[in-house]
Scaffold this motif. Sequence first.
Motif, PDB file in Angstrom:
ATOM      1  N   GLU A 494       0.819  -1.205   0.000  1.00 16.29           N
ATOM      2  CA  GLU A 494       0.000   0.000   0.000  1.00 16.29           C
ATOM      3  C   GLU A 494       0.860   1.265   0.000  1.00 16.29           C
ATOM      4  N   ALA A 495       2.023   1.200   0.702  1.00 14.88           N
ATOM      5  CA  ALA A 495       2.904   2.373   0.735  1.00 14.88           C
ATOM      6  C   ALA A 495       3.505   2.649  -0.638  1.00 14.88           C
ATOM      7  N   ILE A 496       3.874   1.593  -1.372  1.00 16.15           N
ATOM      8  CA  ILE A 496       4.408   1.778  -2.725  1.00 16.15           C
ATOM      9  C   ILE A 496       3.369   2.446  -3.617  1.00 16.15           C
ATOM     10  N   ALA A 497       2.120   1.995  -3.513  1.00 18.35           N
ATOM     11  CA  ALA A 497       1.068   2.582  -4.347  1.00 18.35           C
ATOM     12  C   ALA A 497       0.804   4.040  -3.966  1.00 18.35           C
ATOM     13  N   MET A 498       0.798   4.362  -2.680  1.00 21.07           N
ATOM     14  CA  MET A 498       0.509   5.714  -2.238  1.00 21.07           C
ATOM     15  C   MET A 498       1.634   6.694  -2.550  1.00 21.07           C
ATOM     16  N   SER A 499       2.822   6.189  -2.892  1.00 21.17           N
ATOM     17  CA  SER A 499       3.940   7.088  -3.177  1.00 21.17           C
ATOM     18  C   SER A 499       3.815   7.767  -4.539  1.00 21.17           C
ATOM     19  N   PHE A 500       2.878   7.337  -5.387  1.00 15.86           N
ATOM     20  CA  PHE A 500       2.725   7.925  -6.719  1.00 15.86           C
ATOM     21  C   PHE A 500       1.768   9.114  -6.658  1.00 15.86           C
ATOM     22  N   ASP A 501       2.051  10.102  -7.456  1.00 16.77           N
ATOM     23  CA  ASP A 501       1.250  11.329  -7.499  1.00 16.77           C
ATOM     24  C   ASP A 501      -0.118  11.024  -8.119  1.00 16.77           C
ATOM     25  N   GLY A 502      -1.159  11.523  -7.479  1.00 17.80           N
ATOM     26  CA  GLY A 502      -2.512  11.322  -7.983  1.00 17.80           C
ATOM     27  C   GLY A 502      -3.231  10.167  -7.341  1.00 17.80           C
ATOM     28  N   VAL A 503      -2.547   9.328  -6.548  1.00 16.47           N
ATOM     29  CA  VAL A 503      -3.190   8.184  -5.889  1.00 16.47           C
ATOM     30  C   VAL A 503      -3.803   8.666  -4.586  1.00 16.47           C
ATOM     31  N   THR A 504      -5.100   8.373  -4.406  1.00 12.19           N
ATOM     32  CA  THR A 504      -5.794   8.800  -3.188  1.00 12.19           C
ATOM     33  C   THR A 504      -5.932   7.665  -2.176  1.00 12.19           C
ATOM     34  N   MET A 505      -6.185   6.456  -2.655  1.00 16.64           N
ATOM     35  CA  MET A 505      -6.356   5.310  -1.742  1.00 16.64           C
ATOM     36  C   MET A 505      -5.743   4.072  -2.379  1.00 16.64           C
ATOM     37  N   ALA A 506      -5.283   3.143  -1.515  1.00 20.03           N
ATOM     38  CA  ALA A 506      -4.726   1.862  -1.982  1.00 20.03           C
ATOM     39  C   ALA A 506      -5.076   0.801  -0.956  1.00 20.03           C
ATOM     40  N   TYR A 507      -5.577  -0.350  -1.427  1.00 20.59           N
ATOM     41  CA  TYR A 507      -5.995  -1.429  -0.541  1.00 20.59           C
ATOM     42  C   TYR A 507      -5.390  -2.744  -1.064  1.00 20.59           C
ATOM     43  N   ALA A 508      -4.714  -3.476  -0.162  1.00 29.35           N
ATOM     44  CA  ALA A 508      -4.228  -4.822  -0.483  1.00 29.35           C
ATOM     45  C   ALA A 508      -5.304  -5.817  -0.054  1.00 29.35           C
ATOM     46  N   ILE A 509      -5.833  -6.571  -0.988  1.00 30.26           N
ATOM     47  CA  ILE A 509      -6.930  -7.500  -0.709  1.00 30.26           C
ATOM     48  C   ILE A 509      -6.531  -8.902  -1.174  1.00 30.26           C
ATOM     49  N   GLN A 510      -7.432  -9.874  -0.859  1.00 33.34           N
ATOM     50  CA  GLN A 510      -7.237 -11.277  -1.237  1.00 33.34           C
ATOM     51  C   GLN A 510      -5.892 -11.815  -0.746  1.00 33.34           C
ATOM     52  N   GLY A 511      -5.589 -11.525   0.515  1.00 31.92           N
ATOM     53  CA  GLY A 511      -4.358 -12.055   1.103  1.00 31.92           C
ATOM     54  C   GLY A 511      -3.104 -11.491   0.470  1.00 31.92           C
ATOM     55  N   GLY A 512      -3.177 -10.279  -0.054  1.00 31.85           N
ATOM     56  CA  GLY A 512      -2.005  -9.685  -0.666  1.00 31.85           C
ATOM     57  C   GLY A 512      -1.783 -10.080  -2.101  1.00 31.85           C
ATOM     58  N   ARG A 513      -2.754 -10.731  -2.724  1.00 34.35           N
ATOM     59  CA  ARG A 513      -2.612 -11.137  -4.118  1.00 34.35           C
ATOM     60  C   ARG A 513      -3.194 -10.107  -5.091  1.00 34.35           C
ATOM     61  N   GLU A 514      -3.860  -9.101  -4.582  1.00 31.20           N
ATOM     62  CA  GLU A 514      -4.405  -8.040  -5.445  1.00 31.20           C
ATOM     63  C   GLU A 514      -4.273  -6.714  -4.714  1.00 31.20           C
ATOM     64  N   LEU A 515      -3.923  -5.693  -5.480  1.00 33.03           N
ATOM     65  CA  LEU A 515      -3.786  -4.339  -4.947  1.00 33.03           C
ATOM     66  C   LEU A 515      -4.729  -3.430  -5.721  1.00 33.03           C
ATOM     67  N   ARG A 516      -5.716  -2.858  -5.024  1.00 33.70           N
ATOM     68  CA  ARG A 516      -6.662  -1.937  -5.640  1.00 33.70           C
ATOM     69  C   ARG A 516      -6.176  -0.503  -5.378  1.00 33.70           C
ATOM     70  N   VAL A 517      -6.024   0.280  -6.442  1.00 35.72           N
ATOM     71  CA  VAL A 517      -5.507   1.641  -6.345  1.00 35.72           C
ATOM     72  C   VAL A 517      -6.544   2.583  -6.955  1.00 35.72           C
ATOM     73  N   ILE A 518      -6.902   3.620  -6.208  1.00 34.84           N
ATOM     74  CA  ILE A 518      -7.869   4.616  -6.682  1.00 34.84           C
ATOM     75  C   ILE A 518      -7.130   5.934  -6.872  1.00 34.84           C
ATOM     76  N   VAL A 519      -7.301   6.534  -8.064  1.00 39.00           N
ATOM     77  CA  VAL A 519      -6.597   7.769  -8.401  1.00 39.00           C
ATOM     78  C   VAL A 519      -7.609   8.899  -8.596  1.00 39.00           C
ATOM     79  N   GLN A 520      -7.120  10.140  -8.510  1.00 39.03           N
ATOM     80  CA  GLN A 520      -7.961  11.314  -8.747  1.00 39.03           C
ATOM     81  C   GLN A 520      -8.148  11.525 -10.244  1.00 39.03           C
ATOM     82  N   TYR A 521      -9.380  11.700 -10.647  1.00 44.42           N
ATOM     83  CA  TYR A 521      -9.654  11.843 -12.086  1.00 44.42           C
ATOM     84  C   TYR A 521      -9.097  13.149 -12.633  1.00 44.42           C
ATOM     85  N   SER A 522      -8.950  14.154 -11.756  1.00 45.22           N
ATOM     86  CA  SER A 522      -8.459  15.441 -12.241  1.00 45.22           C
ATOM     87  C   SER A 522      -6.949  15.458 -12.448  1.00 45.22           C
TER      88      SER A 522
END
Length: 565
Positions: A494-522
């Motif tokens: 989650e920290a790796i995903a949040m380090s990118f510009d424009g990323v608002t939220m990041a969730y590691a799910i399914q036991g760490g086998r999937e990473l969901r990343v939500i970015v700002q549309y603007s």
Amino acid sequence: MDGIQAVLLLSVSVVAFGAGLGVAWWISSVNSRSVLSKAREEASSIVNLAKKESEALKLEVVNNARATLDRERTELNSKRAALEREQETIEQNKRRLKQKNDRQRAKFNNRNRRLTKKQQALVEATQTIELLHAQSRKANQRAEKLRSEADRLSKKASSHLADVNSQRQQLDSKQSHLDSLIRDRVQKLEIIADLTRDEARRHLREELLDKAQEDIALELLELKDKAAAEAKQEAHKIILTTMQRVASDEAESHSVSVVSITSDDIKGRVIGREGRNIHAFEAATGVDLLVDDTPGAIVISSFDPYRREIARMALEKLIRDGRIHPGSIERFVEKAQKTIEEEIRSVGERTLIDLKLRGMHRELVAIVGKMKYRTSYGQNLLNHSIQVARLCSIMASEMGLDPHMARRAGLLHDIGKVLQESDDRSHAIVGMEYCKRYQERLPIYNAVGSHHNEIEMNSLYAPIVQVCDAISGARPGARHIRRDEYIERLQDMEAIAMSFDGVTMAYAIQGGRELRVIVQYSKVSDEGIHEIAVKISSRIQNELTYPGQVNVTVIREIRKTSIAR
């Protein structure tokens, strides 16, 4: 002659003896008793003298006869030795003659065989020559037919060539007329379009190039998508087939072993006076012995399964023997070590027989056996290596490669974990060096050394081992991971995903086998979503260690709001 003399002398002595007796009798009959006694005395002396002479003569005769016999025996022995030498010489001559005859016979047989081969070769050559003569006659007949056919075709071609020349002349005249017409039309078109011929040609060429590049780009994109889809489908098919054909074994994570006891009195004997027995046992085995209030059990604690097994075996034998003291502890620990070493050798040989692998160096066989007492993330190393070997064999068969070599590389891929004595080098490099030392082939030790991408892969067996290692380790329940390690890995993702510009939220799910990343549309466009997903997955792959694979999903949502009053 000497024998006759001896007989004569004996006869004389007998006659003299008889004469003496006669004289004595005569004297006794004539003279008185005194004369008779005197005569008897004289006769007795004569008899004794005759006896002595006869004995001397007998001894002389016997000595002469013995000397004669010795001379004759010596002569006979010399004659016998000469005869034996002559016989030996004759035997040697016979052997030489036999050897010479054998050599002559062998030469004769070889000469006969060579002559026979030459005769056969001559017969074959004769047959070949006859066959060549027949083929030559056929070829000559065919050449005659071809020559006549060539003459006919040549005449036909000459007439046809004359017709063609006349037609060419007509075409040349028509072509010159068309060229003049085209020049007139081109001049008229240049006047109308206000463009020269070169400018029009260049303009047309640019339009065609632009159109061709666009078509080629679309075609390449379609081909790339099609190839990726087919390759992915085929890879999924091979991997699923491989996984379905190998049974899954869950990992066993143990750091303790329990030894059952019949009564709690044994605990005191195990501890010993002032704890000397338990201290001696822990020093000899390198484990921790936990003797607490647990009824009917003594716990052996160690993260090294090899030491833990030696300690368990030695403690059970000590309890059965009953004589627990530092001397017996050392003796039983040594016996347990020898028993475990024999079992390690047996396990290695049995594993090779089960996997149908042969010709492996005995040191590598021992290392394979030691994998039974090693774990990796709670997974038994031998079971993991056997599973990887079978997965590699099936996958190599599906891909048309050598399953035996793939199975061998899969079994040996983690032997560095048994040999690794320090953390300076990775287990893959250590295992590769041992495989090279014991004359394993290049694809095998390259697969061992590169299954964690530490060196370059030089064959298709290396990625097969890497994939099968991931399959075996990524199955549910295959490996044991501590809770803090698991949570730390999810947080790092989650920290790796949040380090990118424009990323608002990041969730590691399914036991760490999937990473969901939500970015700002603007801040992130639709084209930038793919770039962020690729960068996040690359950083996770390079910076984290995890089983299997991690799917990175980037979501860009556009929301519009309106207020109704």
